[in-house]
Design an enzyme around this catalytic site. Structure first.
Site, PDB file in Angstrom:
ATOM      1  N   SER A 191       0.828  -1.213   0.000  1.00 18.66           N
ATOM      2  CA  SER A 191       0.000   0.000   0.000  1.00 18.66           C
ATOM      3  C   SER A 191       0.866   1.268   0.000  1.00 18.66           C
ATOM      4  O   SER A 191       1.842   1.371   0.743  1.00 18.66           O
ATOM      5  CB  SER A 191      -0.900  -0.002   1.231  1.00 18.66           C
ATOM      6  OG  SER A 191      -1.556   1.246   1.320  1.00 18.66           O
ATOM      7  N   LYS A 230     -14.153  -3.641   2.129  1.00 18.41           N
ATOM      8  CA  LYS A 230     -14.990  -2.432   1.970  1.00 18.41           C
ATOM      9  C   LYS A 230     -16.458  -2.684   2.313  1.00 18.41           C
ATOM     10  O   LYS A 230     -17.138  -1.799   2.830  1.00 18.41           O
ATOM     11  CB  LYS A 230     -14.856  -1.875   0.550  1.00 18.41           C
ATOM     12  CG  LYS A 230     -13.502  -1.226   0.317  1.00 18.41           C
ATOM     13  CD  LYS A 230     -13.404  -0.573  -1.035  1.00 18.41           C
ATOM     14  CE  LYS A 230     -12.023   0.032  -1.219  1.00 18.41           C
ATOM     15  NZ  LYS A 230     -11.865   0.690  -2.508  1.00 18.41           N
ATOM     16  N   TYR A 272      -3.257   1.067 -11.536  1.00 17.45           N
ATOM     17  CA  TYR A 272      -1.998   1.705 -11.884  1.00 17.45           C
ATOM     18  C   TYR A 272      -0.880   0.713 -11.629  1.00 17.45           C
ATOM     19  O   TYR A 272      -1.081  -0.300 -10.950  1.00 17.45           O
ATOM     20  CB  TYR A 272      -1.773   2.995 -11.073  1.00 17.45           C
ATOM     21  CG  TYR A 272      -1.657   2.726  -9.598  1.00 17.45           C
ATOM     22  CD1 TYR A 272      -2.777   2.750  -8.789  1.00 17.45           C
ATOM     23  CD2 TYR A 272      -0.432   2.388  -9.020  1.00 17.45           C
ATOM     24  CE1 TYR A 272      -2.686   2.463  -7.446  1.00 17.45           C
ATOM     25  CE2 TYR A 272      -0.335   2.106  -7.673  1.00 17.45           C
ATOM     26  CZ  TYR A 272      -1.456   2.139  -6.890  1.00 17.45           C
ATOM     27  OH  TYR A 272      -1.368   1.842  -5.565  1.00 17.45           O
TER      28      TYR A 272
END
Ligand code: ATR
Length: 270
Positions: free
Chosen positions: A14, A65, A213
């Site tokens: 991360s 999430k 990305y």
């Protein structure tokens, strides 16, 4: 020092700790921010424990999430509609607020960083998973002319219209038309694959955005460039944008994401 963390599994790679450390330096806010990997089955108990231990808030990423959405006592409207939460905050009365800042991060990147207009434009979104659900509300708020949503499994695209009746669902086979902006939100990119896209979607005026990305160009952006797109961008700007909105929710201070994005991009390339 106030403590925050990003929770995920896996979480080792991360970039969020680096981003929030840069925001803290930039704004003079005193805080610590770390990445914590949680076992996939114990989100609720671990998060309660960490709030009791004094953490002020969390970012939440894959695969938690939906757990974070169910965990929150109060939800913002955009988190309710997305069915997902990426930001948790303990409010003054102790209740936990859940929000989702991914869509706001994307809109920030498109409009403020890239200068791509959303309002009155024809938008095509590829994919119908959790990542796409999270961006729809803020995108639709900008009043695009139309939003077409194409997905490998048509039924999953159609299901999204239960919550977002404004969008037009279709399969990749049915997909036709020309678009001002194409956003890839499928997880195909992660494994270097492309959705089966028909020829002719991209014109010299089309801007293409991959929500993923990586170190190099993504498979989707390579395709878009070869199709002659006007411009291509990957999701690093969205990552920094969503972090900035989370930071503001926690601290009440708005960081300036542009400089941090430049720094990350340079690091990623080297
Ligand atoms: P995320 O949270 O990243 O959105 P997800 O909820 O599993 O993950 O959704 C993944 C999305 O990528 C879905 O839209 C999926 O299409 P299906 O609904 O047909 O499963 C899409 N996807 C994954 N791999 C793909 C591939 N190789 N080609 C096209 N679409 C793909």
């Amino acid at each position: 020092m106030d403590r925050y963390a990003v929770l995920g599994h896996p979480i080792k790679h991360s970039l969020s700790p680096q981003i929030h450390a840069a925001f803290a330096r930039q704004t003079g806010e005193q805080l610590e921010y770390e990445a914590i990997e949680l076992p996939v089955t114990s989100f609720e108990t671990r998060v309660w424990q960490m709030f009791r231990d004094g953490f002020k808030g969390f970012n939440v990423t894959v695969p938690f999430k939906k757990d974070a959405h169910d965990f929150a006592d109060d939800l913002t409207e955009r988190a309710k509609r997305a069915g997902a939460v990426n930001t948790l905050l303990q409010q003054e009365d102790g209740r936990i607020l859940g929000d989702t800042t991914d869509g706001a991060g994307l809109v920030y990147d498109l409009e403020d960083q890239l200068n791509w207009q959303i309002t009155d434009r024809n938008i095509l979104i590829l994919g119908a998973g959790g990542a796409v659900r999270g961006i729809l509300e803020p995108l639709l708020e900008r009043k695009p002319a139309q939003v077409v949503l194409a997905n490998r499994t048509l039924a999953n695209a159609e299901k999204i219209t239960d919550d977002f009746p404004e969008i037009a669902p279709c399969s990749f086979e049915e997909l036709t038309g020309r678009f001002d902006i194409i956003i890839n939100g499928t997880s195909a990119s992660l494994s270097g694959h492309l959705p089966p896209l028909p020829e002719g979607l991209v014109t010299p005026e089309t801007c293409c955005y991959d929500m993923m990305y990586g170190k190099g160009e993504t498979a989707f952006n390579k395709w878009a460039r070869e199709q002659g797109a006007k411009a291509c961008a990957d999701g690093l700007g969205m990552l920094v944008g969503q972090a900035a909105v989370s930071f503001e929710i926690w601290r009440g201070v708005k960081p300036e994401p542009g400089a941090v994005l430049d720094e990350l991009r340079a690091n990623l390339k080297s």
